[in-house]
Design a protein around this motif. Structure first.
Motif, PDB file in Angstrom:
ATOM      1  N   GLY A 191       0.797  -1.136  -0.173  1.00  0.00           N
ATOM      2  CA  GLY A 191      -0.044   0.127   0.004  1.00  0.00           C
ATOM      3  C   GLY A 191       0.661   1.300   0.184  1.00  0.00           C
ATOM      4  N   GLY A 192       0.266   2.349   0.440  1.00  0.00           N
ATOM      5  CA  GLY A 192       0.777   3.636   0.795  1.00  0.00           C
ATOM      6  C   GLY A 192       0.026   4.784   0.883  1.00  0.00           C
ATOM      7  N   LYS A 193       0.529   5.928   0.955  1.00  0.00           N
ATOM      8  CA  LYS A 193      -0.105   6.995   1.384  1.00  0.00           C
ATOM      9  C   LYS A 193       0.697   8.262   0.863  1.00  0.00           C
ATOM     10  CE  LYS A 193       2.711   6.889   5.899  1.00  0.00           C
ATOM     11  NZ  LYS A 193       2.653   6.978   7.272  1.00  0.00           N
ATOM     12  N   ILE A 194      -0.174   9.365   0.829  1.00  0.00           N
ATOM     13  CA  ILE A 194       0.260  10.821   0.197  1.00  0.00           C
ATOM     14  C   ILE A 194       0.007  11.437   1.544  1.00  0.00           C
ATOM     15  CG2 ILE A 194      -0.065  12.301  -1.367  1.00  0.00           C
ATOM     16  CD1 ILE A 194      -1.187  10.236  -3.178  1.00  0.00           C
ATOM     17  N   GLN A 195       0.870  12.516   1.957  1.00  0.00           N
ATOM     18  CA  GLN A 195       0.838  13.284   2.971  1.00  0.00           C
ATOM     19  C   GLN A 195       1.187  15.029   2.337  1.00  0.00           C
ATOM     20  OE1 GLN A 195       4.083  11.795   5.493  1.00  0.00           O
ATOM     21  NE2 GLN A 195       2.608  10.657   6.795  1.00  0.00           N
ATOM     22  N   ASP A 196       0.200  15.735   2.704  1.00  0.00           N
ATOM     23  CA  ASP A 196       0.335  16.851   2.351  1.00  0.00           C
ATOM     24  C   ASP A 196       0.293  17.935   3.440  1.00  0.00           C
ATOM     25  OD1 ASP A 196       0.441  17.495  -0.724  1.00  0.00           O
ATOM     26  OD2 ASP A 196      -1.429  15.999  -0.596  1.00  0.00           O
ATOM     27  N   GLU A 197       1.247  19.139   3.584  1.00  0.00           N
ATOM     28  CA  GLU A 197       1.066  19.798   4.715  1.00  0.00           C
ATOM     29  C   GLU A 197       1.191  21.315   4.086  1.00  0.00           C
ATOM     30  OE1 GLU A 197       1.670  20.626   8.667  1.00  0.00           O
ATOM     31  OE2 GLU A 197       2.872  18.907   8.205  1.00  0.00           O
ATOM     32  N   ASP A 198       0.270  22.003   4.304  1.00  0.00           N
ATOM     33  CA  ASP A 198       0.037  23.556   3.989  1.00  0.00           C
ATOM     34  C   ASP A 198       0.263  24.344   5.251  1.00  0.00           C
ATOM     35  OD1 ASP A 198      -0.492  22.879   1.357  1.00  0.00           O
ATOM     36  OD2 ASP A 198      -2.703  23.062   1.782  1.00  0.00           O
ATOM     37  N   THR A 199       1.106  25.347   5.079  1.00  0.00           N
ATOM     38  CA  THR A 199       1.541  26.303   6.059  1.00  0.00           C
ATOM     39  C   THR A 199       1.140  27.631   5.759  1.00  0.00           C
ATOM     40  OG1 THR A 199       3.840  26.712   5.089  1.00  0.00           O
ATOM     41  CG2 THR A 199       3.348  24.689   6.685  1.00  0.00           C
ATOM     42  N   GLU A 200       0.822  28.483   6.853  1.00  0.00           N
ATOM     43  CA  GLU A 200       0.649  29.726   6.872  1.00  0.00           C
ATOM     44  C   GLU A 200       1.092  30.404   8.241  1.00  0.00           C
ATOM     45  OE1 GLU A 200      -3.698  32.524   6.458  1.00  0.00           O
ATOM     46  OE2 GLU A 200      -3.814  30.212   6.024  1.00  0.00           O
ATOM     47  N   GLU A 201       1.318  31.761   8.143  1.00  0.00           N
ATOM     48  CA  GLU A 201       1.945  32.288   9.345  1.00  0.00           C
ATOM     49  C   GLU A 201       1.451  33.638   9.347  1.00  0.00           C
ATOM     50  OE1 GLU A 201       6.321  32.315  11.543  1.00  0.00           O
ATOM     51  OE2 GLU A 201       6.138  32.537   9.342  1.00  0.00           O
ATOM     52  N   TYR A 202       1.188  34.348  10.695  1.00  0.00           N
ATOM     53  CA  TYR A 202       0.832  35.427  11.208  1.00  0.00           C
ATOM     54  C   TYR A 202       2.043  35.579  11.960  1.00  0.00           C
ATOM     55  CZ  TYR A 202      -3.430  35.397   8.668  1.00  0.00           C
ATOM     56  OH  TYR A 202      -4.381  35.505   7.766  1.00  0.00           O
ATOM     57  N   LYS A 203       2.674  37.110  12.414  1.00  0.00           N
ATOM     58  CA  LYS A 203       3.576  37.263  13.487  1.00  0.00           C
ATOM     59  C   LYS A 203       4.037  38.886  13.601  1.00  0.00           C
ATOM     60  CE  LYS A 203       7.321  35.777  10.321  1.00  0.00           C
ATOM     61  NZ  LYS A 203       8.338  34.840  10.008  1.00  0.00           N
ATOM     62  N   ASN A 204       4.493  39.246  14.655  1.00  0.00           N
ATOM     63  CA  ASN A 204       5.059  40.521  14.957  1.00  0.00           C
ATOM     64  C   ASN A 204       6.641  40.528  14.809  1.00  0.00           C
ATOM     65  OD1 ASN A 204       5.258  39.668  17.320  1.00  0.00           O
ATOM     66  ND2 ASN A 204       4.394  41.551  18.497  1.00  0.00           N
ATOM     67  N   PHE A 205       7.287  39.689  14.535  1.00  0.00           N
ATOM     68  CA  PHE A 205       8.781  39.601  14.485  1.00  0.00           C
ATOM     69  C   PHE A 205       9.087  38.997  13.214  1.00  0.00           C
ATOM     70  CE2 PHE A 205       7.574  35.737  16.232  1.00  0.00           C
ATOM     71  CZ  PHE A 205       8.687  34.739  16.072  1.00  0.00           C
ATOM     72  N   GLY A 206      10.366  38.753  12.762  1.00  0.00           N
ATOM     73  CA  GLY A 206      11.031  37.835  11.794  1.00  0.00           C
ATOM     74  C   GLY A 206      10.921  38.391  10.629  1.00  0.00           C
ATOM     75  N   ARG A 238       4.589  14.292   0.674  1.00  0.00           N
ATOM     76  CA  ARG A 238       5.631  13.389   0.784  1.00  0.00           C
ATOM     77  C   ARG A 238       4.745  11.767   0.209  1.00  0.00           C
ATOM     78  NH1 ARG A 238       7.735  12.179   6.480  1.00  0.00           N
ATOM     79  NH2 ARG A 238       9.523  13.189   5.846  1.00  0.00           N
ATOM     80  N   THR A 239       5.278  11.207  -0.498  1.00  0.00           N
ATOM     81  CA  THR A 239       4.520  10.059  -0.844  1.00  0.00           C
ATOM     82  C   THR A 239       5.355   8.648  -0.272  1.00  0.00           C
ATOM     83  OG1 THR A 239       3.824  10.862  -2.960  1.00  0.00           O
ATOM     84  CG2 THR A 239       3.641   8.370  -2.939  1.00  0.00           C
ATOM     85  N   VAL A 240       4.517   7.779   0.220  1.00  0.00           N
ATOM     86  CA  VAL A 240       5.116   6.529   0.879  1.00  0.00           C
ATOM     87  C   VAL A 240       4.468   5.325   0.326  1.00  0.00           C
ATOM     88  CG1 VAL A 240       5.918   5.449   3.009  1.00  0.00           C
ATOM     89  CG2 VAL A 240       5.510   7.857   2.862  1.00  0.00           C
ATOM     90  N   LEU A 241       5.398   4.493  -0.139  1.00  0.00           N
ATOM     91  CA  LEU A 241       4.947   3.235  -0.684  1.00  0.00           C
ATOM     92  C   LEU A 241       5.518   2.163   0.170  1.00  0.00           C
ATOM     93  CD1 LEU A 241       5.169   3.865  -4.471  1.00  0.00           C
ATOM     94  CD2 LEU A 241       3.144   4.144  -3.066  1.00  0.00           C
ATOM     95  N   TYR A 242       4.874   0.985   0.256  1.00  0.00           N
ATOM     96  CA  TYR A 242       5.461   0.007   1.427  1.00  0.00           C
ATOM     97  C   TYR A 242       5.031  -1.351   0.750  1.00  0.00           C
ATOM     98  CZ  TYR A 242       1.284  -1.321   3.679  1.00  0.00           C
ATOM     99  OH  TYR A 242       0.076  -1.852   4.032  1.00  0.00           O
ATOM    100  N   ASP A 273       9.871   0.143   2.799  1.00  0.00           N
ATOM    101  CA  ASP A 273       9.202   1.334   2.687  1.00  0.00           C
ATOM    102  C   ASP A 273      10.057   2.258   1.785  1.00  0.00           C
ATOM    103  OD1 ASP A 273       6.861   2.039   4.846  1.00  0.00           O
ATOM    104  OD2 ASP A 273       8.409   0.370   5.614  1.00  0.00           O
ATOM    105  N   HIS A 274       9.413   2.927   0.792  1.00  0.00           N
ATOM    106  CA  HIS A 274      10.025   4.096  -0.017  1.00  0.00           C
ATOM    107  C   HIS A 274       9.432   5.163   0.285  1.00  0.00           C
ATOM    108  CE1 HIS A 274      11.115   6.306  -3.571  1.00  0.00           C
ATOM    109  NE2 HIS A 274      12.103   5.815  -3.560  1.00  0.00           N
ATOM    110  N   TYR A 275      10.271   6.280   0.513  1.00  0.00           N
ATOM    111  CA  TYR A 275       9.903   7.698   0.801  1.00  0.00           C
ATOM    112  C   TYR A 275      10.316   8.704  -0.193  1.00  0.00           C
ATOM    113  CZ  TYR A 275       8.291   7.124   5.524  1.00  0.00           C
ATOM    114  OH  TYR A 275       7.523   6.589   6.709  1.00  0.00           O
ATOM    115  N   SER A 276       9.474   9.344  -0.768  1.00  0.00           N
ATOM    116  CA  SER A 276       9.571  10.301  -1.983  1.00  0.00           C
ATOM    117  C   SER A 276      10.841  11.146  -1.822  1.00  0.00           C
ATOM    118  CB  SER A 276       8.501  10.773  -2.527  1.00  0.00           C
ATOM    119  OG  SER A 276       7.845  11.761  -1.392  1.00  0.00           O
TER     120      SER A 276
END
Length: 733
Positions: free
Chosen positions: A407-422, A457-461, A483-486
């Motif tokens: 089998g396998g899986k597909i992982q997606d991560e979306d990021t967003e940011e608010y801050k008063n420094f950096g 990231r895509t993972v197949l196993y 396991d194979h990680y993209s």
């Protein structure tokens, strides 16, 4: 410090295999009802034999992917049922897990999230323990851990299976130090309507309802729960990071001394639907306005707010009649998780040096800025994961059970940011303000200024396992998973276990397994942080573990288990200081660790109405390269339990927990973390008018001042909750 002579102790215990034994005379009088006979016939394809009645061990799924009596499973494991949870009076998952040998729970530095320390494998975020719900992982790819502020009530839990030791040959990533599988209740365990309410100290309120029934041919079990928790004003932080900054800059911004803020609201929805070959699980978990303890910088900040929303669903088709000797299953699963946290990293009035990139403490310096309203950051993370598993079991070859999975899986991560420094907010010496307010700038989305770009990231196993009964009462389990990680490549993890049922009252196990943990997205790709940075060149952590276990039941009423283990870890990921003048720390495969130890378990039914149980764990772990001890991990733990049915429908349970002294880092001038102990007690009255159960309990009944370790920014560590009193009412329709 706690060296264990495994070879000598193992040799002594092996003599038990040659010692004549006898069953107690009471066993000859034991009987089973028709339901028991049917269960045995379905499980073992035979009627109950003497040893079957004598050994009434629970069934374990997590070790091999198929049900097997726990004393015959090729692993060191604990199975805690809903009945056990009720006896313990445990209201949360953590309260249950603390009773498992060699497992200690301590709060993390940032959110007071739970770190599950197993056998001396103890890190700041604890991604080395895999947690599953109904066999499906819900690990965050962002940092490899559970959801921020994760806490789980127990009302819908059917059983919890805890496997100590590696599990990557079955489950792949993160089944490193151990695997925790939470299995939820179905229609038959609920059957009808049940409601309950619990009121506890610190403004605690817990309300739940459950229903089990059949609709249009579907067996449906569903539970809904609301949980509110408050803050214990005795959990005082005497000094924090801001205390040090005040001393350096002559300010008075620190809120210490002050108590930890830990208020929260939590909604939990679980459902289990089955019909013929189909099973559907749905889980929704929602955390609102969690105050987050000490925040991310180790300073009191009551305006920190954590909102976490998780949805996990899976659908399984399973058939064992399509082809003789074959069982086929296909499983689809989907995970959605969103974490929106407002960190008050430092309190109003803080004065800190700012680098030319706008980050706190970074070099080269651009000057000093006072943050009138405090330092704030608001990262927003959205995880989505889709997975599929194809599993085939074959039993047509005599004495063999084959399990093939891919089998396998597909992982997606979306990021967003608010801050008063950096970066993008305070850039360069020309525009650096002398003061800054709490206005958050953003959103920053997938640009060079954000803390981490969007990731995928895509993972197949593929895995193969064989259970071979090559001689009567001898079973050899072998397995391997690829396991194979993209993003970083491939990994191969084998296992082998020999289980010998020497007699119906004695089982011996010898096991080896390898496991891995891939670097998280944060460890690989984190950036624009004044403290920690990612490293895309990281390799997976790996562990090789050897275990020897004996399960001996000299009478039907007494069970003893002893487990020995030794392991070596290569490439444990840690954040390593970068060369001066940089103030950052970059993730590296920095630590090689080894450990060994022993775990003892005892359960004794003194009389039918009184049961005593307990366990003791001893471990010694160190850095292989330097010989330095692994800090913060308990070297010794003791747990004792008494369960007494002293009158009809009246039950008393008392628990005692002791955790031994723990080591500090070599450059930490503080004394070692002192030993602590906690005593809990619960009184329960069941079946009042056949519909009502009542319970009253107290945790930390002697009001001990228990401290768990943290960095030297908080010199007196993190105080745990003091005495907690609660009352519970359950109504069965």
């Amino acid at each position: 410090m706690y060296k264990t002579n495994i070879a000598v102790a193992a040799a002594l215990l092996l003599l038990l295999n040659c010692t004549p034994g006898r069953a107690e005379s009471e066993n000859k009088n034991l009987t089973t009802n028709e339901k028991d006979i049917q269960a045995f016939e379905e499980m073992f394809e035979k009627g109950p034999q003497e040893e079957d009645v004598y050994r009434t061990d629970r069934l374990l799924l997590t070790a091999t992917g198929s049900l097997k009596p726990v004393h015959l499973a090729p692993s060191v494991a604990s199975v805690i049922t809903a009945e056990d949870i009720e006896k313990l009076g445990a209201t949360t998952l953590d309260e249950v897990l603390e009773t498992v040998p060699g497992l200690h729970i301590t709060p993390s530095f940032a959110h007071l999230d739970s770190i599950y320390s197993i056998r001396g494998i103890h890190t700041s975020l604890n991604p080395q323990v895999l947690m599953l719900v109904n066999g499906i992982p819900f690990t965050r790819p962002y940092n490899g851990t559970r959801p921020a502020g994760f806490r789980l009530p127990t009302s819908m839990i059917s059983r919890i299976e805890v496997v100590r030791g590696p599990g990557s040959a079955i489950y792949g990533a993160d089944a490193f130090a151990g695997t925790i599988n939470i299995i939820t209740k179905d229609r038959f365990e609920i059957e009808g309507i049940h409601t309950g309410m619990r009121i506890s100290s610190f403004d605690g309120l817990n309300v739940w309802g459950q229903h089990g029934g059949q609709y249009s041919g579907w067996d449906v079990g569903i539970g809904l729960e609301y949980w509110r928790g408050g803050s214990d004003d005795k959990r005082i932080i005497d000094a924090d990071l801001q205390t040090k900054l005040d001393q350096a800059f002559g300010t008075k911004a620190s809120l210490a001394p002050g108590h930890l803020h830990a208020n929260f609201e939590n909604y939990n929805i679980m459902s289990n639907l089955t019909r013929k070959s189909w099973t559907i699980h749905l889980w929704g978990w929602f955390l609102n306005d969690y105050e987050g303890g000490t925040g991310s910088a180790g300073s009191l900040g009551p305006e920190t707010k954590v909102d976490s929303n998780l949805f996990l669903g899976d659908i399984t088709w399973q058939d064992n009649e399509l082809v003789d000797n074959f069982e086929f299953s296909i499983q689809l699963n989907y995970l959605y998780y969103k974490d929106e946290t407002i960190f008050q990293m430092l309190p109003p009035g803080t004065t800190v040096p700012i680098g030319t990139d706008g980050n706190l403490f970074s070099l080269p310096s651009a000057g000093i800025t006072t943050f009138i309203d405090g330092v704030f950051g608001e990262p927003i993370l959205t995880d989505q994961q889709v997975g599929v598993d194809f599993i085939t079991k074959y039993e047509g070859w005599t004495s063999h059970v084959w399990r093939i999975a891919t089998g396998g899986k597909i992982q997606d991560e979306d990021t967003e940011e608010y801050k008063n420094f950096g970066p993008g907010v305070l850039d360069g010496p020309e525009v650096l303000p002398v003061t800054s307010d709490g206005t958050l700038i953003g959103p920053t989305v997938n640009t060079d200024d954000i803390f981490m770009a969007n990731q995928n990231r895509t993972v197949l196993y593929a895995s193969l396992q064989n259970e071979w009964t090559f001689v009567k009462n001898w079973e050899l389990t072998t397995g391997i998973r690829y396991d194979h990680y993209s993003d970083f490549g491939e990994t191969l993890n084998p296992r082998i276990a020999l289980v010998w049922e020497a007699r119906y009252d004695l089982t011996s196990k010898l096991m080896y397994g390898r496991a891995f943990r891939p670097p998280s997205f944060l460890e690989s790709y984190g950036r624009n942080n004044p403290i920690v940075l990612g490293n895309p060149s990281l390799e997976p952590e790996t562990i090789d573990t050897y275990e020897l276990a004996f399960d001996y039941r000299p009478t039907h009423f007494l069970q003893t288990i002893v487990s020995f283990f030794t392991y070596e870890i290569d490439g444990l990921i840690d954040y390593v200081p970068d060369p001066a003048p940089a103030t950052t720390n970059t993730a590296q495969n920095a630590i090689n660790q080894k450990g060994q130890g022993v775990e003892l378990e005892l359960k004794w039914e003194v009389i039918p109405s009184l049961t005593l149980s307990g366990n003791f764990a001893l471990q010694d772990s160190e850095n292989k390269d330097t010989g330095a001890p692994i800090v913060d991990a308990p070297g010794m733990q003791l747990y004792l339990n008494m369960y007494w049915n002293f009158m009809p429908e009246w039950y008393l349970n008392a628990q005692y927990f002791w955790v031994g002294e723990r080591e500090r880092k070599q450059d930490d001038s503080r004394k070692n973390i002192k030993a602590n102990n906690i005593t809990n007690i619960i009184l329960r009255r069941k079946n009042i008018t056949q519909h009502i159960d009542l319970a009253f309990g107290a945790r930390n009944i002697f009001d001990e001042d228990v401290r768990e370790p943290t960095s030297s920014d908080m010199p007196n560590d993190i105080p745990m909750e003091r005495r907690t009193i609660y009352g519970e009412l359950v109504y069965h329709f």
